[in-house]
Scaffold this active site. Structure first.
Site, PDB file in Angstrom:
ATOM      1  N   LYS A  29     -48.571 -22.337  33.309  1.00  0.00           N
ATOM      2  CA  LYS A  29     -47.467 -23.109  33.887  1.00  0.00           C
ATOM      3  C   LYS A  29     -47.310 -22.858  35.380  1.00  0.00           C
ATOM      4  O   LYS A  29     -46.662 -23.640  36.072  1.00  0.00           O
ATOM      5  CB  LYS A  29     -46.169 -22.798  33.149  1.00  0.00           C
ATOM      6  CG  LYS A  29     -46.157 -23.360  31.734  1.00  0.00           C
ATOM      7  CD  LYS A  29     -44.791 -23.232  31.081  1.00  0.00           C
ATOM      8  CE  LYS A  29     -44.740 -23.940  29.742  1.00  0.00           C
ATOM      9  NZ  LYS A  29     -45.473 -23.218  28.683  1.00  0.00           N
TER      10      LYS A  29
HETATM   11  C1  PLP Z   1     -46.041 -23.835  27.551  1.00  0.00           C
HETATM   12  C2  PLP Z   1     -47.135 -23.094  26.843  1.00  0.00           C
HETATM   13  C3  PLP Z   1     -48.023 -23.727  25.931  1.00  0.00           C
HETATM   14  C4  PLP Z   1     -47.860 -25.176  25.533  1.00  0.00           C
HETATM   15  O1  PLP Z   1     -48.261 -26.070  26.550  1.00  0.00           O
HETATM   16  P1  PLP Z   1     -47.866 -27.623  26.452  1.00  0.00           P
HETATM   17  O2  PLP Z   1     -48.294 -28.209  27.756  1.00  0.00           O
HETATM   18  O3  PLP Z   1     -46.368 -27.651  26.277  1.00  0.00           O
HETATM   19  O4  PLP Z   1     -48.582 -28.194  25.283  1.00  0.00           O
HETATM   20  C5  PLP Z   1     -49.053 -22.999  25.384  1.00  0.00           C
HETATM   21  N1  PLP Z   1     -49.209 -21.686  25.671  1.00  0.00           N
HETATM   22  C6  PLP Z   1     -48.389 -21.034  26.530  1.00  0.00           C
HETATM   23  C7  PLP Z   1     -48.607 -19.590  26.783  1.00  0.00           C
HETATM   24  C8  PLP Z   1     -47.329 -21.709  27.154  1.00  0.00           C
HETATM   25  O5  PLP Z   1     -46.511 -21.051  27.993  1.00  0.00           O
END
Ligand code: PLP
Length: 426
Positions: free
Chosen positions: A107
Site C-alpha cells: 500500500k
Molecule cells: C490491503 C492488503 C491486501 C489486499 O489488497 P487489495 O488491493 O485490497 O485486494 C493484501 N495483503 C495485504 C498485506 C494488504 O495490506
C-alpha cells in the site's frame, strides 16, 4: 485524461477532480475514458529502461497534461524509491516482494503516489486539506507515511484502540508533523462510522478528503510493479501467471490494467481467504456480497470488494471473456498455515499469511510446463509476527528500522465519541 463514473450518473471529471473527489457524486468508482496500449517495441525492450522510465510510461496517459512532465517524473521516482525483487521459490515459482517500502506493505506505492499528486494539486490553495481515514491496520500506516511532510495537507487517522498490531500502531503514532493519530475506544466499524459522519457534517468547516483505496491515484500506480516483475522475468520465462492475494481487489485490478496496456501476462489468479464473494461469483456468475469474516490474513477480510466492478469493466462486463483470463479461489486459515509451513520447509522462505494465500492460488491453478507463477508478497512477515512465529515455530529476525520504530514513543489522542472527533476537527 478524463474519468467517468461506473454508475454513469455523474459528470466526467479530470484526473485532478477524480483524485480530490475519490468517489463520484453518484457513489460510482471512477474509470479512465481511454486506455491506449504502450508501443510493442517498448514492451519487447523493457530491460533497456530504468524502473523510473517504465513507471512514467505506464502512468503518463492517465494524468495527461494535468501535472507537468518534470514534476510527474519526480513524483513517480519518489513513489518507487525502493526495491521490487522477484525472489525464486522453486523452479517455476517466484514471489514478487512488495514490502520494501517504508511501512512494509504494498500500500506504500499507492499512498505515496496519491499523497504527492494531492500535494501538487493543493499547493496553490491557501486552505489546507485534511485527509481523514479510518484504518484496521495497513492502510493507516501507508497513508500516514505517504503524506508525512506534504505541504498543505493534514492527516487525521482513526484506529481502534488495542485492535491493531504493535508495529502497525507505532507506524501510525510516532510520525508527528502533519500526522495525528486518534485512538478510538471501539472497533474498526466505530472508526469508519465516525469518518462517514464527519464527511456528511456541514458544520465542519475544514475541507475533508479521503485516502480510500478506491481513489484512482492509489489504484493506478500499482501497475508499476507488474512491469518491474515482467522486466526481471521475460527473457527466461514466457508465460507468466500472477496470483494476487486479494481483499478489495485493487491490487489485482491494477495488474489487469498493466495487461491492458500490452504487458503479456498469461493469466491472473485472485486468491482470497474465506471471504469468498468473488470465487463464488466465478462459479455461477452471481455476485452476492456478504459480511466479512475475521481471518489470519486480515487485510483481506472484505465481503464486498469495491474494485471488482473495475475488473468487470476491463472485460466489458463479459463473464465468459473474464473467465478465460482470470480465476479465483478461496482458502481457509488452516490451509494458509499449512502453506506457510510448506513454503518454509521446501524453500526456507518465510511467507506472511497474505503471501501464503497467493501461493495457494498458484498450487490450485496447477502451472503447466511452460508457465511461470508469481505470487505477490503484499506485506513483510514481521507485520504478522504472532501468526508467523507460532505457525513456523520459529523466532523471526526483526529488521533494524522496525527495532528503531518499536523504541519510539507513541503519541495518540484518545476519543470515544463522534462529538470528540468533531471538536478536534473544528
Ligand atoms: C490491503 C492488503 C491486501 C489486499 O489488497 P487489495 O488491493 O485490497 O485486494 C493484501 N495483503 C495485504 C498485506 C494488504 O495490506
Amino acid at each position: 485524461m478524463n474519468y467517468y463514473s461506473l454508475n454513469h450518473k455523474a459528470p466526467n471529471v479530470s484526473f485532478k477532480d477524480a483524485v480530490v473527489n475519490g468517489l463520484a457524486p453518484d457513489r460510482g468508482l471512477y474509470f479512465p475514458e481511454n486506455i491506449t496500449p504502450l508501443p510493442e517495441d517498448f514492451i519487447q525492450n523493457i530491460d533497456q529502461f530504468t524502473k523510473e522510465e517504465i513507471a512514467f510510461k505506464a502512468i503518463e496517459q492517465f494524468i495527461g497534461d494535468e501535472i507537468p512532465k518534470d514534476i510527474l517524473q519526480k513524483i513517480v521516482a519518489e513513489t518507487i524509491s525502493f526495491d521490487f525483487p522477484v525472489v525464486p521459490i522453486d523452479k517455476n515459482i517466484g514471489t514478487l516482494e512488495l514490502f520494501h517500502g517504508p511501512t512494509l506493505a504494498f500500500k506504500d506505492v499507492g499512498a505515496r503516489f496519491m499523497a504527492r499528486c494531492l500535494g501538487y494539486f493543493n499547493q496553490k490553495n491557501t486552505n489546507k486539506v485534511t485527509v481523514l481515514v479510518a484504518t484496521s491496520g495497513d492502510t493507516g500506516g501507508a497513508v500516514a507515511n505517504g503524506f508525512l511532510g506534504v505541504k498543505g495537507v493534514d492527516v487525521v487517522i482513526l484506529y481502534p484502540s488495542g485492535k491493531v498490531s504493535d508495529i502497525q500502531e507505532k507506524q501510525l503514532t510516532t510520525l508527528g508533523q502533519n500526522i495525528t493519530a486518534l485512538e478510538v475506544n471501539g472497533v474498526f466499524d466505530d472508526c469508519q462510522d465516525m469518518v462517514k459522519s464527519a464527511f456528511l457534517d456541514t458544520e465542519i468547516k475544514r475541507q475533508l478528503t479521503s485516502a480510500n483505496s478506491i481513489n484512482v491515484a492509489r489504484w493506478l500506480p500499482q501497475m508499476f510493479y507488474y512491469f518491474f516483475a515482467y522486466k526481471q522475468l521475460y527473457k527466461k520465462h514466457k508465460n507468466i501467471v500472477f496470483s494476487v492475494p486479494s481483499g478489495n481487489f485493487g491490487n489485482i485490478c491494477a495488474g489487469m490494467m498493466a495487461q491492458k496496456l500490452g504487458l503479456p501476462i498469461k493469466h491472473f489468479i485472485a486468491a482470497t481467504n474465506v471471504n469468498d464473494t468473488v470465487p463464488q461469483f466465478m462459479k455461477d456468475g452471481k455476485y452476492e456480497p456478504k459480511s466479512s469474516q475475521p481471518t489470519i490474513s486480515n487485510a483481506m477480510d472484505v465481503g464486498n470488494p469495491s474494485n471488482f466492478i473495475r475488473i468487470q469493466q476491463l472485460f466489458d462486463n463479459n463473464f465468459s471473456s473474464l473467465k478465460t483470463g482470470f480465476s479465483s479461489f478461496s482458502f481457509s486459515d488452516t490451509e494458509t498455515k499449512e502453506a506457510m509451513q510448506r513454503i518454509y520447509t521446501n524453500s526456507s522462505y518465510i511467507a506472511d499469511p497474505h503471501g501464503a494465500v497467493g501461493y495457494l492460488g498458484l498450487e490450485k491453478h496447477q502451472l503447466k510446463a511452460d508457465e511461470y507463477g508469481v505470487f505477490l508478497e503484499t506485506a513483510h512477515p514481521v507485520k504478522f509476527l504472532d501468526v508467523v512465529e507460532s505457525t513456523l515455530d520459529k523466532k523471526i529476525a526483526i529488521p533494524a528500522d522496525i527495532k528503531e520504530l518499536i523504541k519510539k514513543e507513541k503519541k495518540s489522542i484518545l476519543i470515544a465519541s463522534y462529538k470528540e472527533l468533531k471538536d478536534f476537527l473544528q
